[in-house]
Design a protein around this motif. Structure first.
Motif, mmCIF file in Angstrom:
data_model
loop_
_atom_site.group_PDB
_atom_site.id
_atom_site.type_symbol
_atom_site.label_atom_id
_atom_site.label_comp_id
_atom_site.label_asym_id
_atom_site.label_seq_id
_atom_site.Cartn_x
_atom_site.Cartn_y
_atom_site.Cartn_z
ATOM 1 N N ASP A 193 0.805 -1.156 0.005
ATOM 2 C CA ASP A 193 0.027 -0.029 0.061
ATOM 3 C C ASP A 193 0.604 1.035 -0.010
ATOM 4 N N SER B 182 -0.167 4.248 -0.903
ATOM 5 C CA SER B 182 -1.278 5.706 -0.851
ATOM 6 C C SER B 182 -0.886 6.685 -0.066
ATOM 7 N N GLU C 164 1.862 8.437 -2.390
ATOM 8 C CA GLU C 164 1.237 8.956 -3.274
ATOM 9 C C GLU C 164 0.612 10.314 -2.903
ATOM 10 N N GLU C 165 -0.172 10.335 -1.637
ATOM 11 C CA GLU C 165 -0.748 11.531 -1.276
ATOM 12 C C GLU C 165 0.284 12.563 -0.999
#
Length: 99
Positions: A70, A72, A75-76
């Protein structure tokens, strides 16, 4: 009109002209410094943009190789950096007088 009277009339104007030339030279030096500073900032921004794009690509590569991870949160964070860049677009140069 005597030579002395003529000198008294023109001397203050010449002094003022000299002062204006000095002020203009001072302003030119400041502009040159600002332009050099702007070039340095442009180079730094370019390096940051390249680094962010590289990080974005590294994340995509890791996701492709290991879809179970993961990423994410990472990426944020990168999206946040790109968002900051979008909030501060390149300024348009001022229009030249008479345009």
């Amino acid at each position: 009109m005597s030579h002395r009277t003529d000198r008294r009339r023109w001397f203050p104007r010449l002094v003022r002209l000299r002062d204006l030339a000095r002020s203009l030279n001072h302003l030119h030096r400041k502009v040159d410094h600002l332009m050099a500073t702007q070039a340095d900032l442009d180079a730094l921004v370019s390096r940051i943009d390249t680094a962010v794009a590289g990080i974005r690509q590294d994340i995509a590569d890791i996701k492709a190789a290991h879809p179970e991870i993961d990423l994410s949160g990472l990426e944020e964070r990168v999206a946040g950096l790109e968002g900051l860049d979008a909030e501060n677009p390149t300024a348009e140069p001022p229009a030249e007088p008479g345009e």
